[in-house]
Motif scaffolding. Structure first.
Motif, PDB file in Angstrom:
ATOM      1  N   PRO A   5      14.303  52.336  32.632  1.00  0.00           N
ATOM      2  CA  PRO A   5      12.965  51.756  32.461  1.00  0.00           C
ATOM      3  C   PRO A   5      12.904  50.310  32.953  1.00  0.00           C
ATOM      4  N   THR A   6      11.745  49.940  33.482  1.00  0.00           N
ATOM      5  CA  THR A   6      11.491  48.561  33.905  1.00  0.00           C
ATOM      6  C   THR A   6      10.649  47.866  32.849  1.00  0.00           C
ATOM      7  N   LEU A   7      11.068  46.677  32.469  1.00  0.00           N
ATOM      8  CA  LEU A   7      10.350  45.886  31.467  1.00  0.00           C
ATOM      9  C   LEU A   7       9.603  44.755  32.153  1.00  0.00           C
ATOM     10  N   THR A   8       8.336  44.598  31.815  1.00  0.00           N
ATOM     11  CA  THR A   8       7.560  43.496  32.370  1.00  0.00           C
ATOM     12  C   THR A   8       7.985  42.186  31.724  1.00  0.00           C
ATOM     13  N   ASN A   9       7.677  41.102  32.391  1.00  0.00           N
ATOM     14  CA  ASN A   9       8.003  39.793  31.842  1.00  0.00           C
ATOM     15  C   ASN A   9       7.293  39.551  30.517  1.00  0.00           C
ATOM     16  N   ARG A  10       6.103  40.117  30.396  1.00  0.00           N
ATOM     17  CA  ARG A  10       5.344  39.954  29.149  1.00  0.00           C
ATOM     18  C   ARG A  10       6.037  40.665  27.985  1.00  0.00           C
ATOM     19  N   VAL A  11       6.602  41.843  28.232  1.00  0.00           N
ATOM     20  CA  VAL A  11       7.355  42.545  27.195  1.00  0.00           C
ATOM     21  C   VAL A  11       8.587  41.735  26.808  1.00  0.00           C
ATOM     22  N   LEU A  12       9.298  41.212  27.808  1.00  0.00           N
ATOM     23  CA  LEU A  12      10.478  40.400  27.511  1.00  0.00           C
ATOM     24  C   LEU A  12      10.104  39.157  26.715  1.00  0.00           C
ATOM     25  N   ASN A  13       8.972  38.558  27.045  1.00  0.00           N
ATOM     26  CA  ASN A  13       8.526  37.369  26.325  1.00  0.00           C
ATOM     27  C   ASN A  13       8.237  37.678  24.863  1.00  0.00           C
ATOM     28  N   ARG A  14       7.429  38.686  24.627  1.00  0.00           N
ATOM     29  CA  ARG A  14       7.060  38.983  23.246  1.00  0.00           C
ATOM     30  C   ARG A  14       8.257  39.489  22.440  1.00  0.00           C
ATOM     31  N   THR A  15       9.150  40.224  23.078  1.00  0.00           N
ATOM     32  CA  THR A  15      10.343  40.695  22.379  1.00  0.00           C
ATOM     33  C   THR A  15      11.243  39.522  22.005  1.00  0.00           C
ATOM     34  N   LEU A  16      11.411  38.587  22.934  1.00  0.00           N
ATOM     35  CA  LEU A  16      12.207  37.397  22.635  1.00  0.00           C
ATOM     36  C   LEU A  16      11.594  36.614  21.486  1.00  0.00           C
ATOM     37  N   ARG A 242      21.960  49.812  25.643  1.00  0.00           N
ATOM     38  CA  ARG A 242      21.139  50.570  26.580  1.00  0.00           C
ATOM     39  C   ARG A 242      20.746  49.665  27.731  1.00  0.00           C
ATOM     40  N   SER A 243      20.296  50.244  28.825  1.00  0.00           N
ATOM     41  CA  SER A 243      19.991  49.478  30.032  1.00  0.00           C
ATOM     42  C   SER A 243      18.511  49.523  30.375  1.00  0.00           C
ATOM     43  N   TYR A 244      18.031  48.422  30.938  1.00  0.00           N
ATOM     44  CA  TYR A 244      16.689  48.308  31.484  1.00  0.00           C
ATOM     45  C   TYR A 244      16.791  47.594  32.822  1.00  0.00           C
ATOM     46  N   ARG A 245      15.641  47.419  33.476  1.00  0.00           N
ATOM     47  CA  ARG A 245      15.536  46.522  34.627  1.00  0.00           C
ATOM     48  C   ARG A 245      14.360  45.599  34.392  1.00  0.00           C
ATOM     49  N   ASP A 246      14.459  44.388  34.961  1.00  0.00           N
ATOM     50  CA  ASP A 246      13.306  43.503  34.896  1.00  0.00           C
ATOM     51  C   ASP A 246      12.453  43.697  36.144  1.00  0.00           C
TER      52      ASP A 246
END
Length: 375
Positions: A5-16, A242-246
Motif C-alpha cells: 500500500p501507498t500512504l499519502t503524506n497527509r496520512v503520515l502526518n496525521r498518524t505521526l 509491515r511495509s508501505y510506500r510513501d
C-alpha cells in the motif's frame, strides 16, 4: 503477493501526530510519555517541559522536577549525540547502543580543534571515569582534573570529550522548571545505582521508534538514532513489521499492529518546544514541516516550530519585556483569518505557561518573509 500500500503524506502526518499525542492531549503520566516517545529532547531546560505541556492533559512542571530529584527521570546525552530526558530504565539500556556514536564524536579531528587527536579513547574513558566519585562534578571540577591529567591539552575541550566518552547524567538542579543552573554531572551507574544494560535488543528499540514515529524508512530510523545496520535489524523483525510506500516510492516500515489515522482528522495548533523530536526524527521531514519553512533549519535557540493544520508553517519565540510576555510568530505562508485566531489563542496559552509571572501577553504575527532575528 498483494501490492504494497501507498500512504499519502497527509496520512503520515496525521498518524505521526496521533502517535506523538499532538492531536489530543493524553492522560499518560510523564514517565509513561517519556517511555512511549523514547525520551524528550532536552538540549535546553525548557523544551521537555513544553513537549510535555503540549502532550499531557493538565501537565504540572513540578512533576518533572520531582522526577529529576527522585532519579526516575534523568538528562543524558543519547540519540544523535544530544541531551534527552529519559526514564532511568531507558537511560541504562539505551546508553550502550549510542556509546559508539558518542565515541566517534569525541574522536573527530574537528572536535574542539582536535583536542583528542593522538589519545587512546579507551584509556581516556577509564581516566575520565575515575574522576566521578559518589558526588556530582561541576564543569570547574572537571576542568581542573583534566588539566592535571592532560597538561598538554586544553581542558575546555577535554571536558566535553570526557562527557561523551564516560556515560554520565546531568544532575539536578540543572533541568528544573524556571531555573537555569550550570550543569553538573555524575556517572550514570552511580547516580542510578545500577549497571547499564548491554543486553537490550536493538530490535526492540526500532519497534519503539516505529510506535512513536512510524511508519518510517530505515533512513528515518538512522536519522533519529544514528545507529547503523538498521536494514538488517528490520529484516530480523520479520512479520513483527509491515511495509508501505510513501508518495515517492520509498519503503516504509511499521509495527504490525500500528493503526493509521484518518487523514481528515482535525489537527489543532501546537507551539512546539525548540528541538522537539517530532521535527527532527525523520530524514524526509515533509510529513511534518511545510517545505516553505526552509528557515527552520537556521533557527537558533528559543525559536521553535508552530504546527498549523498538522504542519510546521511558522517559527515562534517567547520573550519578556518588563511585566509583559511577547510571542513573536513568523509564518512561512499566508494564514487564514481562522488560523491567525487559533495561533493567537494558543500563543497566549504557551506564554502563560512558560512565563507564568508575566502580567500580560502580546502576540505579534509577522508578515510573510520578514527576517527572523537569529539571536
Amino acid at each position: 503477493m498483494s501490492p504494497v500500500p501507498t500512504l499519502t503524506n497527509r496520512v503520515l502526518n496525521r498518524t505521526l501526530l496521533a502517535r506523538q499525542h499532538l492531536l489530543a492531549r493524553t492522560d499518560l503520566d510523564l514517565a509513561q510519555l517519556c517511555e512511549h516517545l523514547v525520551g524528550l529532547q532536552a538540549q535546553d531546560v525548557r523544551p521537555p517541559f513544553v513537549a510535555a505541556w503540549n502532550r499531557i492533559e493538565n501537565f504540572d512542571p513540578a512533576v518533572l522536577d520531582r522526577a529529576l530529584d527522585d532519579r526516575s527521570l534523568v538528562r543524558i546525552t543519547a540519540m544523535r549525540g544530544t541531551v534527552h530526558l529519559l526514564t532511568a530504565a531507558d537511560a541504562l539500556r539505551i546508553t550502550p547502543h549510542v556509546q559508539t556514536q558518542l565515541d566517534m564524536i569525541a574522536g573527530r579531528r574537528s572536535f574542539f580543534d582536535g583536542v583528542t587527536v593522538g589519545l587512546d579513547l579507551d584509556e581516556a574513558r577509564a581516566a575520565g571515569a575515575s574522576m566521578f566519585g559518589d558526588e556530582a562534578r561541576s564543569g570547574a571540577d572537571l576542568r581542573a582534573l583534566a588539566a592535571e591529567k592532560w597538561p598538554d591539552r586544553d581542558p575546555r575541550g577535554m571536558v566535553p570529550a570526557l562527557l561523551l566518552l564516560v556515560p554520565v547524567v546531568q544532575v539536578p538542579p540543572r533541568g528544573k522548571w524556571l531555573r537555569n543552573d550550570r550543569p553538573g554531572w555524575a556517572a550514570i551507574e552511580t547516580w542510578l545505582r545500577s549497571p547499564t544494560d548491554d543486553g537490550y535488543p536493538v530490535e526492540e528499540l526500532v519497534l519503539r521508534y516505529l510506535r512513536a514515529f512510524g511508519p518510517a524508512s530505515t533512513a528515518d530510523m538512522q536519522t533519529w538514532s544514528r545507529l547503523t545496520g538498521l536494514r538488517e535489524v528490520v529484516d530480523r523483525l520479520g512479520d513483527r513489521v509491515r511495509s508501505y510506500r510513501d508518495e515517492h516510492g520509498r519503503t516504509l516500515y511499521d509495527v504490525d499492529d500500528g493503526a493509521l489515522t484518518d487523514p481528515e482528522t482535525p489537527a489543532p495548533v501546537r507551539f512546539l518546544g525548540w528541538y522537539d523530536n517530532v521535527v527532527l526524527s525523520h530524514k524526509h521531514r515533509n510529513r511534518i514541516i511545510d517545505p516553505r519553512l526552509a528557515r527552520l533549519g537556521e533557527v537558533r535557540t528559543n525559536w521553535a516550530a508552530v504546527l498549523v493544520d498538522g504542519l510546521a508553517v511558522a517559527c515562534y519565540k517567547v520573550t519578556r519585556d518588563g511585566t509583559r510576555a511577547v510571542v513573536a510568530v513568523h509564518p512561512a505562508r499566508r494564514l487564514t483569518r481562522a488560523e491567525r485566531s487559533e495561533i493567537t489563542a494558543e500563543a497566549r496559552r504557551i506564554a502563560a505557561f512558560v512565563e507564568p509571572l508575566a502580567e500580560a501577553v502580546d502576540v505579534c504575527i509577522a508578515r510573510v518573509g520578514t527576517p527572523i532575528d537569529p539571536t
